[in-house]
Structure formats: C-alpha cells, structure tokens
Scaffold this motif. Structure first.
Motif, PDB file in Angstrom:
ATOM      1  N   SER A 132      -6.122  10.354  27.390  1.00 50.48           N
ATOM      2  CA  SER A 132      -5.403   9.714  28.501  1.00 50.48           C
ATOM      3  C   SER A 132      -3.981   9.334  28.078  1.00 50.48           C
ATOM      4  O   SER A 132      -3.048   9.439  28.877  1.00 50.48           O
ATOM      5  N   GLN A 133      -3.807   8.919  26.827  1.00 51.94           N
ATOM      6  CA  GLN A 133      -2.467   8.606  26.332  1.00 51.94           C
ATOM      7  C   GLN A 133      -1.613   9.868  26.280  1.00 51.94           C
ATOM      8  O   GLN A 133      -0.425   9.827  26.602  1.00 51.94           O
ATOM      9  N   LYS A 134      -2.212  10.977  25.868  1.00 52.90           N
ATOM     10  CA  LYS A 134      -1.478  12.245  25.826  1.00 52.90           C
ATOM     11  C   LYS A 134      -1.011  12.641  27.223  1.00 52.90           C
ATOM     12  O   LYS A 134       0.108  13.142  27.387  1.00 52.90           O
ATOM     13  N   GLU A 135      -1.867  12.404  28.222  1.00 49.70           N
ATOM     14  CA  GLU A 135      -1.481  12.702  29.597  1.00 49.70           C
ATOM     15  C   GLU A 135      -0.321  11.810  30.050  1.00 49.70           C
ATOM     16  O   GLU A 135       0.603  12.270  30.712  1.00 49.70           O
ATOM     17  N   GLN A 136      -0.377  10.525  29.681  1.00 48.22           N
ATOM     18  CA  GLN A 136       0.699   9.602  30.049  1.00 48.22           C
ATOM     19  C   GLN A 136       2.013   9.997  29.376  1.00 48.22           C
ATOM     20  O   GLN A 136       3.071   9.950  29.996  1.00 48.22           O
ATOM     21  N   VAL A 137       1.935  10.388  28.117  1.00 47.72           N
ATOM     22  CA  VAL A 137       3.137  10.815  27.396  1.00 47.72           C
ATOM     23  C   VAL A 137       3.693  12.098  28.017  1.00 47.72           C
ATOM     24  O   VAL A 137       4.904  12.248  28.180  1.00 47.72           O
ATOM     25  N   ALA A 138       2.806  13.015  28.370  1.00 44.87           N
ATOM     26  CA  ALA A 138       3.252  14.256  29.012  1.00 44.87           C
ATOM     27  C   ALA A 138       3.948  13.959  30.332  1.00 44.87           C
ATOM     28  O   ALA A 138       4.974  14.578  30.659  1.00 44.87           O
ATOM     29  N   ALA A 139       3.430  12.993  31.088  1.00 43.81           N
ATOM     30  CA  ALA A 139       4.067  12.603  32.347  1.00 43.81           C
ATOM     31  C   ALA A 139       5.450  11.999  32.088  1.00 43.81           C
ATOM     32  O   ALA A 139       6.407  12.283  32.829  1.00 43.81           O
ATOM     33  N   LEU A 140       5.568  11.194  31.032  1.00 47.28           N
ATOM     34  CA  LEU A 140       6.878  10.623  30.675  1.00 47.28           C
ATOM     35  C   LEU A 140       7.860  11.721  30.275  1.00 47.28           C
ATOM     36  O   LEU A 140       9.029  11.689  30.670  1.00 47.28           O
ATOM     37  N   LYS A 141       7.382  12.675  29.496  1.00 48.54           N
ATOM     38  CA  LYS A 141       8.251  13.780  29.082  1.00 48.54           C
ATOM     39  C   LYS A 141       8.703  14.579  30.288  1.00 48.54           C
ATOM     40  O   LYS A 141       9.857  15.000  30.365  1.00 48.54           O
ATOM     41  N   LYS A 142       7.788  14.780  31.226  1.00 50.51           N
ATOM     42  CA  LYS A 142       8.132  15.530  32.427  1.00 50.51           C
ATOM     43  C   LYS A 142       9.145  14.753  33.268  1.00 50.51           C
ATOM     44  O   LYS A 142      10.097  15.329  33.804  1.00 50.51           O
ATOM     45  N   GLU A 143       8.950  13.442  33.369  1.00 48.51           N
ATOM     46  CA  GLU A 143       9.831  12.608  34.185  1.00 48.51           C
ATOM     47  C   GLU A 143      11.211  12.432  33.556  1.00 48.51           C
ATOM     48  O   GLU A 143      12.226  12.507  34.238  1.00 48.51           O
ATOM     49  N   PHE A 144      11.244  12.197  32.249  1.00 44.89           N
ATOM     50  CA  PHE A 144      12.498  11.836  31.592  1.00 44.89           C
ATOM     51  C   PHE A 144      13.082  12.911  30.692  1.00 44.89           C
ATOM     52  O   PHE A 144      14.214  12.774  30.230  1.00 44.89           O
ATOM     53  N   GLY A 145      12.341  13.972  30.405  1.00 50.90           N
ATOM     54  CA  GLY A 145      12.809  14.992  29.464  1.00 50.90           C
ATOM     55  C   GLY A 145      14.142  15.598  29.866  1.00 50.90           C
ATOM     56  O   GLY A 145      15.084  15.657  29.071  1.00 50.90           O
ATOM     57  N   ASP A 146      14.249  16.046  31.104  1.00 50.03           N
ATOM     58  CA  ASP A 146      15.496  16.660  31.565  1.00 50.03           C
ATOM     59  C   ASP A 146      16.631  15.645  31.629  1.00 50.03           C
ATOM     60  O   ASP A 146      17.774  15.956  31.301  1.00 50.03           O
ATOM     61  N   LYS A 147      16.297  14.428  32.052  1.00 47.45           N
ATOM     62  CA  LYS A 147      17.327  13.382  32.137  1.00 47.45           C
ATOM     63  C   LYS A 147      17.884  13.071  30.751  1.00 47.45           C
ATOM     64  O   LYS A 147      19.097  12.911  30.584  1.00 47.45           O
ATOM     65  N   LEU A 148      16.993  12.986  29.760  1.00 43.45           N
ATOM     66  CA  LEU A 148      17.439  12.723  28.390  1.00 43.45           C
ATOM     67  C   LEU A 148      18.296  13.874  27.863  1.00 43.45           C
ATOM     68  O   LEU A 148      19.321  13.643  27.216  1.00 43.45           O
ATOM     69  N   ALA A 149      17.878  15.093  28.132  1.00 42.89           N
ATOM     70  CA  ALA A 149      18.633  16.265  27.665  1.00 42.89           C
ATOM     71  C   ALA A 149      20.019  16.301  28.309  1.00 42.89           C
ATOM     72  O   ALA A 149      21.018  16.578  27.642  1.00 42.89           O
ATOM     73  N   GLU A 150      20.086  16.018  29.611  1.00 46.99           N
ATOM     74  CA  GLU A 150      21.379  16.010  30.304  1.00 46.99           C
ATOM     75  C   GLU A 150      22.284  14.900  29.769  1.00 46.99           C
ATOM     76  O   GLU A 150      23.484  15.108  29.568  1.00 46.99           O
TER      77      GLU A 150
END
Length: 162
Positions: A54-72
């Motif tokens: 469940s933690q892995k799923e939460q982290v994956a959701a965070l990466k999906k939500e913020f990954g592009d924003k962080l990269a930009e």
C-alpha cells in the motif's frame, strides 16, 4: 589440427563482431538512467526502507502527481555548466568548513551566481520538494522514519516579547 584452427578462427570472428555490438548498448543504458535522476532526489530517502504494497502504491501516486512538476521546476532552474561547477566547488567547501542548514545554503548561493529567474525557479522547486517530502514522510511508519534517518522536527517555539 585443421579443425582446431578453423574453430579458433570462427570464435575469433564471432568475438570481433560481438564486441562492438555489446559496446554500443552501454551508452543507451547510461542515458536512460540519467534521465530518471532529474527528480529522484526527494524520493531517495525511500531506498533505505522496505515499503509495504500500500505504501508503494501511495508513493507511485505521488510520483505520478508530482514527477512532471518536479522535472519541470528542475529544468526551469537551468544551471549552466559554470554554475554547476561553482555549486560543486561550493558544496565541497561547505563540507570542509562543516557548515549546515541556513549557513550552508547562504554560502552556496553566494558562490553560485544565479539570475533572478533562476532564483525564483529554485524557490519554486524548493517549495514543491518540501510538499512532496512532507507527504512522503507522512506515508512512512515511525520505524521506517528511524531506519531512514528522518528526525521529527519539534514545533518552533515562538518568542514572547516582554
């Protein structure tokens, strides 16, 4: 004897063809690895702990939500090669001097000449990183936080004017 020589020649020929092909694959792997490292810094703390499903799923959701924003945001800072070299040198000096926290940040920012646009982008990146870090820490259990070396910050005391 003739067969042995023939087999050795065939093996040599195969090796000569295979070596350049194997060497050509390595740069692609390095390029792929470097691309993913743009926003990996904030998620690096997770490498020290074992996550539940469940933690892995939460982290994956965070990466999906913020990954592009962080990269930009990271791309918007856009450090030049000279700025990167100056930052690396300044970070080594900070380490040698034993500076930490605000003093270290001020020292490095004084050594790296950033434009006003880069400074604004860097502040945006820092605030975005802080949000992601706070959410990541919220996912972890106290034992995982301890294993990762994360300390809970006590609330700052307000100074009372007398």
């Amino acid at each position: 004897m003739k067969n042995v020589v023939r087999q050795l020649l065939i093996l040599t020929f195969v090796a000569l063809i295979a070596l350049p092909v194997m060497a050509a694959d390595k740069p692609e792997k390095k390029a792929k690895k470097a691309k993913g490292a743009a926003n990996a810094g904030v998620f690096a703390v997770l490498k020290k702990v074992e996550l539940t499903d469940s933690q892995k799923e939460q982290v994956a959701a965070l990466k999906k939500e913020f990954g592009d924003k962080l990269a930009e945001a990271n791309k918007a800072v856009g450090l030049t090669d000279d700025q990167k070299a100056a930052r690396k040198t300044a970070m080594q000096e900070v380490k040698d001097k034993g500076l930490k926290g605000k003093d270290a940040r001020e020292f490095v920012s004084g050594k790296v000449n950033l434009s006003s646009q880069q400074q604004a982008a860097q502040k945006e990146l820092a605030s975005l990183t802080a949000v992601v870090r706070t959410k990541l820490i919220g996912i972890l259990t106290p034992e995982q936080k301890e294993a990762a070396g994360i300390k809970e910050k006590p609330a700052k005391k307000k100074k009372v004017a007398k």
